[in-house]
Design an enzyme around this catalytic site. Sequence first.
Site, PDB file in Angstrom:
ATOM      1  N   HIS A 245       4.690   0.143   0.358  1.00  0.00           N
ATOM      2  CA  HIS A 245       5.414  -0.655   1.340  1.00  0.00           C
ATOM      3  C   HIS A 245       4.519  -1.736   1.926  1.00  0.00           C
ATOM      4  O   HIS A 245       3.301  -1.725   1.754  1.00  0.00           O
ATOM      5  CB  HIS A 245       6.023   0.222   2.439  1.00  0.00           C
ATOM      6  CG  HIS A 245       5.029   1.089   3.164  1.00  0.00           C
ATOM      7  ND1 HIS A 245       4.560   2.272   2.642  1.00  0.00           N
ATOM      8  CD2 HIS A 245       4.432   0.948   4.368  1.00  0.00           C
ATOM      9  CE1 HIS A 245       3.712   2.835   3.499  1.00  0.00           C
ATOM     10  NE2 HIS A 245       3.603   2.042   4.544  1.00  0.00           N
TER      11      HIS A 245
ATOM     12  N   HIS B 215       0.825  -1.202   0.000  1.00  0.00           N
ATOM     13  CA  HIS B 215       0.000   0.000   0.000  1.00  0.00           C
ATOM     14  C   HIS B 215       0.858   1.249   0.000  1.00  0.00           C
ATOM     15  O   HIS B 215       2.039   1.235   0.339  1.00  0.00           O
ATOM     16  CB  HIS B 215      -0.931   0.012   1.221  1.00  0.00           C
ATOM     17  CG  HIS B 215      -0.215   0.135   2.545  1.00  0.00           C
ATOM     18  ND1 HIS B 215       0.468  -0.911   3.117  1.00  0.00           N
ATOM     19  CD2 HIS B 215      -0.065   1.194   3.384  1.00  0.00           C
ATOM     20  CE1 HIS B 215       1.007  -0.511   4.264  1.00  0.00           C
ATOM     21  NE2 HIS B 215       0.700   0.766   4.440  1.00  0.00           N
TER      22      HIS B 215
ATOM     23  N   ASP C 136       0.617   4.943   1.739  1.00  0.00           N
ATOM     24  CA  ASP C 136      -0.110   5.500   2.879  1.00  0.00           C
ATOM     25  C   ASP C 136      -1.114   6.571   2.460  1.00  0.00           C
ATOM     26  O   ASP C 136      -0.807   7.467   1.659  1.00  0.00           O
ATOM     27  CB  ASP C 136       0.863   6.131   3.877  1.00  0.00           C
ATOM     28  CG  ASP C 136       1.568   5.103   4.748  1.00  0.00           C
ATOM     29  OD1 ASP C 136       1.052   3.980   4.877  1.00  0.00           O
ATOM     30  OD2 ASP C 136       2.639   5.430   5.299  1.00  0.00           O
TER      31      ASP C 136
ATOM     32  N   ARG D  22       5.914   6.495  14.001  1.00  0.00           N
ATOM     33  CA  ARG D  22       5.952   7.082  12.654  1.00  0.00           C
ATOM     34  C   ARG D  22       5.452   8.513  12.664  1.00  0.00           C
ATOM     35  O   ARG D  22       4.392   8.815  13.240  1.00  0.00           O
ATOM     36  CB  ARG D  22       5.086   6.272  11.688  1.00  0.00           C
ATOM     37  CG  ARG D  22       5.188   6.734  10.244  1.00  0.00           C
ATOM     38  CD  ARG D  22       4.187   6.014   9.360  1.00  0.00           C
ATOM     39  NE  ARG D  22       2.826   6.501   9.604  1.00  0.00           N
ATOM     40  CZ  ARG D  22       1.738   5.824   9.257  1.00  0.00           C
ATOM     41  NH1 ARG D  22       1.831   4.644   8.682  1.00  0.00           N
ATOM     42  NH2 ARG D  22       0.538   6.325   9.505  1.00  0.00           N
TER      43      ARG D  22
END
Length: 306
Positions: A282, A122, A124, A297
């Site tokens: 990723h 995917h 983000d 993150r």
Amino acid sequence: MTPQTVHPRKGAPALVRPDILRTSITVEPLTCTIGAELAGVNLGDAARDADLFAEIKQLLLRYKVLFLRDQDITRAEHVAFASRFGTLEDHPVVGSDPDHPGLVRIYKDLDSKPEHYENALHCDGTWRESPPMGAVLRCVETPAVGGDTIWVDMAEAYRRLPEHIKTQIAGLRARHSIEASFGAVMTQERRHRLKEQYPDAEHPVVRTHPETGEQILFVNSFTTHFVNFHTPENVRFGQDNAPGAANLLTYLTSQAAVPEYQVRWRWQPNSFAIWDNRSTQHYAVQDYWPAVRKMERAGIVGDRTF
């Protein structure tokens, strides 16, 4: 691979001028297409040094994802470094650190049930009208073995498509949904509220990178369908519509699974990954349950894809 001075790849934009690179930074490319490990640099210093940050940003545009180890910096420095790229964003599902807004805690511990929203290829936040520009991810705790992350070069994926496919998808647009992904495990009422807050977004199937000018194949596991496939050029009969569009979308999303476009990173505590979300996908490998994996993150707000 032997660490090397950075030179632009033949045929790619000349993103990194050798004269601006600091001799203290060692750059080791990890594959022929994507990813490099940096050494001799501290992200806390880069949060305070505009020239050092500018150099790292140039390397990010060149390699699309950068990796660093042994970065013993504070959460405040993590946030400050990521904020140099732009405003940080929240996440509607995953919680943030209460003392550092924008720092999302992705903690998988023994109290968590196995979840599988990450182990899909995917990009983000493409369910947003303005998907994230990128992210800075830190490993806090990781299993002794397992829990790697894979990144994919979607500019390379586009470059190597057959020419007739490039012609077919030129001008196509697609719908991206949080309801069909994160919302799938929610109750109907909660799922509908989530969609009201984040309506489906529409993006071009081939996106132009705003800084490098590269063409990027911009479909992923958040993509549900094309919105302008049903035209006389593509559809002779009704039978051509749904199967034809679905088969094409499946083919395009499958390109992210090609190993030649990928780099895989093995985490250690205080290792970092910095990635350009506009040109990559990723996949967080979930092979470690019931071991513990804790990540933090900082995601950076992006721009419209048009």
